[in-house]
Design an enzyme around this catalytic site. Sequence first.
Site, PDB file in Angstrom:
ATOM      1  N   GLU A 119      12.790   3.939   4.735  1.00  0.00           N
ATOM      2  CA  GLU A 119      13.789   2.193   4.884  1.00  0.00           C
ATOM      3  C   GLU A 119      13.247   1.752   3.598  1.00  0.00           C
ATOM      4  OE1 GLU A 119      13.061  -0.156   8.985  1.00  0.00           O
ATOM      5  OE2 GLU A 119      11.586   1.931   8.657  1.00  0.00           O
ATOM      6  N   GLY A 157      10.279  -1.055   4.551  1.00  0.00           N
ATOM      7  CA  GLY A 157      11.152  -1.547   4.105  1.00  0.00           C
ATOM      8  C   GLY A 157      11.221  -2.680   2.919  1.00  0.00           C
ATOM      9  N   SER A 170       8.990   0.932  -2.544  1.00  0.00           N
ATOM     10  CA  SER A 170       9.631   2.043  -4.006  1.00  0.00           C
ATOM     11  C   SER A 170       8.395   3.161  -4.353  1.00  0.00           C
ATOM     12  CB  SER A 170       9.776   0.881  -5.065  1.00  0.00           C
ATOM     13  OG  SER A 170      10.261   1.120  -6.208  1.00  0.00           O
ATOM     14  N   ALA A 199       5.966  -1.898   3.726  1.00  0.00           N
ATOM     15  CA  ALA A 199       6.812  -2.330   3.389  1.00  0.00           C
ATOM     16  C   ALA A 199       6.733  -2.842   1.941  1.00  0.00           C
ATOM     17  CB  ALA A 199       7.117  -3.680   4.028  1.00  0.00           C
ATOM     18  N   ALA A 259       0.747  -2.617   2.733  1.00  0.00           N
ATOM     19  CA  ALA A 259       1.741  -3.242   2.809  1.00  0.00           C
ATOM     20  C   ALA A 259       2.003  -4.116   1.601  1.00  0.00           C
ATOM     21  CB  ALA A 259       2.333  -4.195   3.975  1.00  0.00           C
ATOM     22  N   LYS A 306      -9.157   3.995 -12.787  1.00  0.00           N
ATOM     23  CA  LYS A 306      -7.379   3.854 -12.719  1.00  0.00           C
ATOM     24  C   LYS A 306      -6.709   5.203 -11.583  1.00  0.00           C
ATOM     25  CE  LYS A 306      -7.475   1.746 -17.576  1.00  0.00           C
ATOM     26  NZ  LYS A 306      -6.640   1.945 -18.739  1.00  0.00           N
ATOM     27  N   ARG A 308      -5.417  -3.907  -0.543  1.00  0.00           N
ATOM     28  CA  ARG A 308      -6.150  -4.710  -1.254  1.00  0.00           C
ATOM     29  C   ARG A 308      -7.641  -5.503  -0.884  1.00  0.00           C
ATOM     30  NH1 ARG A 308      -4.299  -7.085  -5.658  1.00  0.00           N
ATOM     31  NH2 ARG A 308      -2.586  -5.437  -6.101  1.00  0.00           N
ATOM     32  N   ASN A 309      -7.845  -6.005  -1.280  1.00  0.00           N
ATOM     33  CA  ASN A 309      -9.586  -6.655  -0.601  1.00  0.00           C
ATOM     34  C   ASN A 309      -8.957  -8.580  -0.491  1.00  0.00           C
ATOM     35  OD1 ASN A 309     -11.979  -8.316  -0.208  1.00  0.00           O
ATOM     36  ND2 ASN A 309     -12.872  -6.673  -0.828  1.00  0.00           N
ATOM     37  N   SER A 310      -8.536  -8.496   0.650  1.00  0.00           N
ATOM     38  CA  SER A 310      -8.204  -9.575   1.001  1.00  0.00           C
ATOM     39  C   SER A 310      -8.868 -11.011   0.677  1.00  0.00           C
ATOM     40  CB  SER A 310      -8.141  -9.950   2.670  1.00  0.00           C
ATOM     41  OG  SER A 310      -8.779  -9.689   3.377  1.00  0.00           O
TER      42      SER A 310
END
Length: 347
Positions: free
Chosen positions: A224, A241, A244, A267, A283, A307, A321-323
Amino acid sequence: MTAENSLHSFGIGIATHNSAGDIIEVYYPAPLRDPDASLVKAVAAATGYNEGNQVLPLAADKAAALAQQLGNANDRDHADLLQALADSGRPLVATFLAEDTAPQTVAEVYLKLHLLSHRLCEPHGINLSGAFAVLYNIAWTNEGAIDLNDLPARQLQARLRGELLDVMSVDKFPKMTNYVVPPGIRIADTSRVRLGAHVGEGTTVMHEGFINFNAGTRGQAMIEGRISAGVIIGNGSDLGGGCSTMGTLSGGGTEIISVGEDCLIGANAGIGIALGDRCIVEAGLYITAGTKLRLLDQDNTVVEEIKARELSGQSDLLFRRNSLTGAVECKTNKTRIALNEELHTNN
């Protein structure tokens, strides 16, 4: 040419010429990798081929005679195909590739693109160096391929007939399904898969999915997102969706980006590094080689900061990612994704 000579690949195709007489595209209905020497010898005799990489015209009467010869030798499949090509009235070419060198002609590029989409070789398994510069920028229309220099006259001719010449796209690469539909696939929007894509059996490409040339999937996959040129996706992986994958044609690095088996790219996420098997990218998270991330242990304690390029190609990783802090983190992935078998049995 002797029967002992072998070729890398070979194809007989229908060529389209522009008004200047140049070949601008070729359709090869049955391209061959490592073709049978006796078949090549017969075609060589009909075209005058001797050695090396050559693109030679094949006259209709020679093609018909060759079809008769193959029929007498009980090579019924090739005989019937050659007879159909001979009866078409279209210009025929025979393309002989003795070696897999950088293509020099349009016909050579198209043969290699066909080999990829027929699954006779995988991305990076064939030399397409400089192919983009060899090809013409073409108007792909309901009347076939048209050189842009010839387009205004063809549009006028159509209008004078009271018809519309429909230009679907202007591009160097056509859509794959106008040349080959490999078995066991689903493609919701065929304009989003270019000729030269390698679409593995069991792959589903949804409406927003995209597969460039010299790229694709091995086996079952849910696409998707975007598979850029040169990127290969492993069996059982899912590209969400809008996600990339960074290819090597758009100013990125020279490293080959690949995704292993049973991976999930969420996504609107993306990668500029290779993933091993059983990796997950959260996502919305785009990871490039220079992305700084925190490496976590099983207690979610930061072990070190590195890195992303240092983890390229490694398996069993979860990127997130840490929210609370927004920091990019990586830890061992303990979740195995599984594609819905019913969705990927595309018969």
